[in-house]
Write an enzyme that holds these catalytic residues in place. Structure first.
Site, PDB file in Angstrom:
ATOM      1  CD  GLU A  80     -55.158 -33.651  -3.177  1.00 30.15           C
ATOM      2  OE1 GLU A  80     -55.191 -34.625  -3.955  1.00 30.15           O
ATOM      3  OE2 GLU A  80     -54.207 -32.854  -3.152  1.00 30.15           O
ATOM      4  CB  CYS A 112     -50.521 -30.606  -1.651  1.00 29.73           C
ATOM      5  SG  CYS A 112     -50.738 -32.367  -1.966  1.00 29.73           S
ATOM      6  CG  HIS A 234     -46.020 -30.069  -0.411  1.00 32.84           C
ATOM      7  ND1 HIS A 234     -47.013 -30.447   0.478  1.00 32.84           N
ATOM      8  CD2 HIS A 234     -46.059 -30.961  -1.440  1.00 32.84           C
ATOM      9  CE1 HIS A 234     -47.636 -31.521  -0.003  1.00 32.84           C
ATOM     10  NE2 HIS A 234     -47.075 -31.844  -1.163  1.00 32.84           N
TER      11      HIS A 234
END
Length: 349
Positions: A80, A112, A234
């Protein structure tokens, strides 16, 4: 079986401590470190960006195994923070490692989880026979506005995975995804820094999607948390992955090897891929690894992975630095130097 042929990571050596950021903004450092579980984060050098990090990670992957770059038929870079709005990072990576010109290349964006989306694409292309090898990368120099909560964790780093089906070091047994339109985090074109929905970040953002993809994987693979040796989630901070792991039945021992965020910060598209790489750094044949990414907006990709005997003799893990080695011997910056590195201070002509 389609799987990981080799892998590599790159993390900048520069760091800033969370307490230094808190000092500048008059915040209570212990409240922040205690709340986030993050103590320092990586900072890119002034000549580093998502493209250079992706190149270094890819080169480290190739150092571990003698793969002919000309046989890499696809290069996908998830980020990103691509350096160009119109100019693919993937082309730069392919050229730098010698994979061009006979390859398909594209940049991925899904907050992400863009790096894990790239892995899924490479899996499909290898399995269909369209390509021999695919290179999937998650790389970011993530952004956080000065004084914003994101600034305490937004870090830099990336991981690269070459996907193929000849003697993989780890088989990618299955993947599934869970996606909804949840605006918990966003950045419009032309804006320097992202914005976030605050209380929506945990639920219905992170926890709903990670649990959704994870439980879907359990259902489709007929597994539970106890069937896995390790798990990687994550890691926007240290609290979220620990909580979701506990809620799903995983232990701290299962997630500890891949939990790099306390010393690294949140590398966005690189976060769960770096966690997987850290786990592969210490994995043994037969180990069963569970991975679940998360991308705001929002969605999660889950993977069921089995380490094979090839990790002992088809790859030289020592030929490239491990995640632990990349985290060692940092160079610490004060806030002024950090701001200069991140382009928050710009000299006027």
């Amino acid at each position: 079986m389609v799987g990981i042929i080799t892998y590599g990571v790159y993390i900048p050596r520069y760091r800033i401590k969370v307490e230094e950021i808190a000092r500048v903004w008059g915040a209570n450092a212990s409240d922040i470190t205690g709340g986030l579980g993050v103590f320092e984060k990586s900072v890119p050098d002034m000549d580093e960006d998502a493209a250079t990090i992706a190149v270094e990670a890819a080169r480290n992957a190739l150092r571990r195994r003698a793969i002919n770059p000309e046989e890499i038929g696809a290069v996908y870079v998830g980020s990103e923070s691509h350096p160009y709005a119109v100019k693919p990072t993937a082309c730069t990576v392919g050229e730098a490692i010698g994979a061009t010109p006979v390859m398909t290349a594209a940049d991925y964006e899904f907050a992400c989880k863009a790096g894990t989306a790239a892995i899924q694409t490479c899996m499909g292309m290898v399995k269909s026979g369209m390509i021999k090898y695919g290179l999937a990368i998650g790389s970011d120099v993530s952004q956080g506005a000065p004084g914003d909560a994101l600034e305490y964790t937004a870090a830099a780093g990336g991981a690269a995975f070459i996907i193929g089906n000849d003697d993989p070091i780890a088989t990618l047994n299955h993947t599934c995804s869970f996606t909804t339109d949840t605006p918990d985090f966003w950045r419009r074109e032309g804006q320097d820094y992202p914005r976030h929905g605050g209380r929506f970040t945990g639920d219905p953002g992170y926890f709903k999607h990670v649990k959704g993809a994870s439980r879907l994987m359990f259902e489709q693979m007929k597994t539970t948390a106890k069937d896995y040796t390790y798990a990687v989630f994550h890691q926007p901070n240290a609290k979220f992955p620990q909580k979701v792991a506990k809620d799903l039945g995983f232990s701290m021992e299962q997630i500890k090897p891949g939990l790099a965020v306390p010393r690294l910060g949140n590398t966005y598209s690189g976060a769960s891929p770096i966690g997987l790489a850290a786990t592969l750094d210490i994995a043994k044949p037969g180990d069963h690894i569970f991975v679940c990414s998360f991308g705001s907006g929002a969605g999660s990709d889950a993977f069921d992975i089995t380490v094979t005997d090839a990790i002992k003799d088809k790859i030289n893990r020592a030929a490239a630095p491990s995640v632990e080695k990349l985290l060692a011997n940092p160079i610490y910056l004060d806030y002024a130097k950090y701001a200069k590195h991140k382009g928050k201070l710009v000299m006027q002509a």
